[in-house]
Design an enzyme around this catalytic site. Structure first.
Site, mmCIF file in Angstrom:
data_model
loop_
_atom_site.group_PDB
_atom_site.id
_atom_site.type_symbol
_atom_site.label_atom_id
_atom_site.label_comp_id
_atom_site.label_asym_id
_atom_site.label_seq_id
_atom_site.Cartn_x
_atom_site.Cartn_y
_atom_site.Cartn_z
ATOM 1 N N VAL A 196 14.833 83.888 112.537
ATOM 2 C CA VAL A 196 14.216 84.969 111.769
ATOM 3 C C VAL A 196 13.235 85.746 112.637
ATOM 4 O O VAL A 196 13.159 86.972 112.564
ATOM 5 C CB VAL A 196 13.528 84.420 110.510
ATOM 6 N N HIS A 240 24.295 84.950 102.542
ATOM 7 C CA HIS A 240 24.301 84.200 101.286
ATOM 8 C C HIS A 240 25.079 84.979 100.221
ATOM 9 O O HIS A 240 25.023 86.218 100.162
ATOM 10 C CB HIS A 240 22.878 84.003 100.767
ATOM 11 N N SER A 245 22.661 79.242 108.483
ATOM 12 C CA SER A 245 21.561 79.807 109.264
ATOM 13 C C SER A 245 20.250 79.797 108.493
ATOM 14 O O SER A 245 19.177 79.870 109.097
ATOM 15 C CB SER A 245 21.891 81.232 109.715
ATOM 16 N N GLY A 246 20.336 79.668 107.164
ATOM 17 C CA GLY A 246 19.121 79.543 106.375
ATOM 18 C C GLY A 246 18.360 78.270 106.657
ATOM 19 O O GLY A 246 17.168 78.158 106.339
ATOM 20 N N CYS A 252 14.986 83.428 100.525
ATOM 21 C CA CYS A 252 16.110 84.294 100.870
ATOM 22 C C CYS A 252 17.049 84.534 99.686
ATOM 23 O O CYS A 252 17.445 85.672 99.419
ATOM 24 C CB CYS A 252 16.872 83.717 102.054
ATOM 25 N N ASN A 270 21.117 86.726 104.884
ATOM 26 C CA ASN A 270 19.916 85.933 104.599
ATOM 27 C C ASN A 270 18.857 86.045 105.677
ATOM 28 O O ASN A 270 17.666 85.818 105.423
ATOM 29 C CB ASN A 270 20.287 84.465 104.405
ATOM 30 N N ARG A 273 3.775 81.222 98.323
ATOM 31 C CA ARG A 273 4.518 81.975 97.315
ATOM 32 C C ARG A 273 3.973 81.817 95.900
ATOM 33 O O ARG A 273 4.111 82.716 95.074
ATOM 34 C CB ARG A 273 5.999 81.584 97.359
ATOM 35 N N GLN A 286 25.203 79.368 100.131
ATOM 36 C CA GLN A 286 24.236 79.755 101.148
ATOM 37 C C GLN A 286 24.663 79.347 102.553
ATOM 38 O O GLN A 286 25.104 78.234 102.800
ATOM 39 C CB GLN A 286 22.866 79.154 100.811
#
Length: 336
Positions: A12, A238, A156-157, A126, A309, A97, A153
């Site tokens: 990311v 995703h 890579s997440g 994501c 994502n 969050r 999903q």
């Protein structure tokens, strides 16, 4: 505006840096911060090699904006340091969050929450981002009462190690042996388990979608959300199958028009048309297709939602927040 990226060497972080190359408001090279292990790496930015530095107590001095993508523990440690040094922190982890003092922002939906001074802004999960991008305009138009989601999903997440594990297992299938990242073999498989167990039968990813969607839409328990989150052997992108129940009957054609008018969405109006994760990879948009009525109720709507994502699900959303903050600091309109 002087900025940094903490976690610059990760998937990311590198996506953030690539997206920042085209941002006209960024005139100085960003400072690249990493752990001690990654310090010294060189990463290209606008044709120049930037050297990653180990993050430390003085890393944020003289900066105005900090993009974080280095995990929750790192964020809990360094985000307050960056904020107290005068930075607006945009954090991609789950650490902030649910913090009431840290806005949870998808700029197309609640970008007005982005301030110009020091603070911490949370980048949503994501999967939540792409789902809520489709739900928000429909909620405004028809009043969404229920949202039921099954996600598919990409690996890579879960980071670079997850990508490498899928690559290795795919090459060695079926004799690849156990992996280190996923609880069961990932190659040619689907795993309905993402994150830790929460104790109520759900996994952490499913809980994130529930609570984050409500917070972004400024809703409470009146919005009923369920999610089954699955990991599939896709590298990037995703997908989500979404069922909505609204306050009143919904015409799928009218729903498609509402979605098509919303910024950041690419909509296919043919109920048999759709985009795939592979097609979405490398783009910033959220794709909505297979728009059709739920055969069980005139108030129900079925959707297929896809996005990259690493981009809209993470890096691009963070850069959009940064763009909004830069515009606020200069007095210009976002994107100007």
């Amino acid at each position: 505006m002087r900025i940094c990226i903490l976690g610059a060497s990760g998937l990311v972080g590198r996506a953030m840096l690539s997206l920042l190359e085209t941002q006209p408001w960024l005139t100085a090279d960003p400072v690249l911060l990493t752990s001690a292990r990654s310090a010294g790496q060189e990463i290209s930015f606008r044709g120049r090699a930037l050297v990653c530095r180990e993050v430390g107590p003085d890393s944020f001095d003289g900066l105005q904006l900090a993009l974080f993508s280095a995990g929750g523990g790192t964020s809990l440690r360094w985000a307050p340091v960056a904020r107290d040094a005068g930075c607006l922190v945009v954090d991609n982890s789950s650490a902030w969050r649910m913090d009431p003092d840290s806005p949870l922002v998808v700029p197309e939906i609640n970008g007005h929450l982005v301030g110009r001074g020091p603070g911490i802004i949370a980048n949503p999960n994501c999967s939540t981002i792409q789902i809520v991008m489709a739900v928000a305009p429909l909620d405004a138009a028809f009043g969404v009462r229920e949202c039921h989601v099954t996600t598919l999903q990409a690996v890579s997440g879960a980071g670079q190690a997850a990508v490498q594990e899928l690559e290795r297992q795919s090459r060695q299938y079926p004799d690849h042996g156990p992996g280190d990242v996923f609880p069961r073999p990932m190659a040619f498989n689907a795993l309905p388990a993402i994150g830790r167990q929460t104790g109520d039968g759900a996994y952490e990813e499913e809980s994130k979608v529930l609570h984050e969607m409500r917070r972004i839409l400024a809703r409470g328990e009146d919005l009923h959300v369920t999610c089954t989150a699955t990991r599939v052997p896709v590298m990037t992108g995703h997908s989500a199958a979404v069922r909505l129940v609204c306050e009143k009957p919904v015409d799928p054609r009218e729903a498609a028009w509402v979605l098509a008018a919303f910024p950041g969405l690419v909509v296919t109006t043919d109920p048999y048309d759709y985009h795939t994760a592979r097609e979405a990879a490398g783009t910033n948009e959220v794709y909505v297709g297979r728009i059709r009525r739920d055969p069980g109720t005139a108030r129900g709507l079925l959707l297929w939602v896809v996005a990259d994502n690493l981009r809209k699900g993470a890096a691009w959303n963070a850069v959009q927040i940064a763009q909004t903050a830069a515009a606020a600091a200069s007095g210009a309109a976002p994107g100007a």
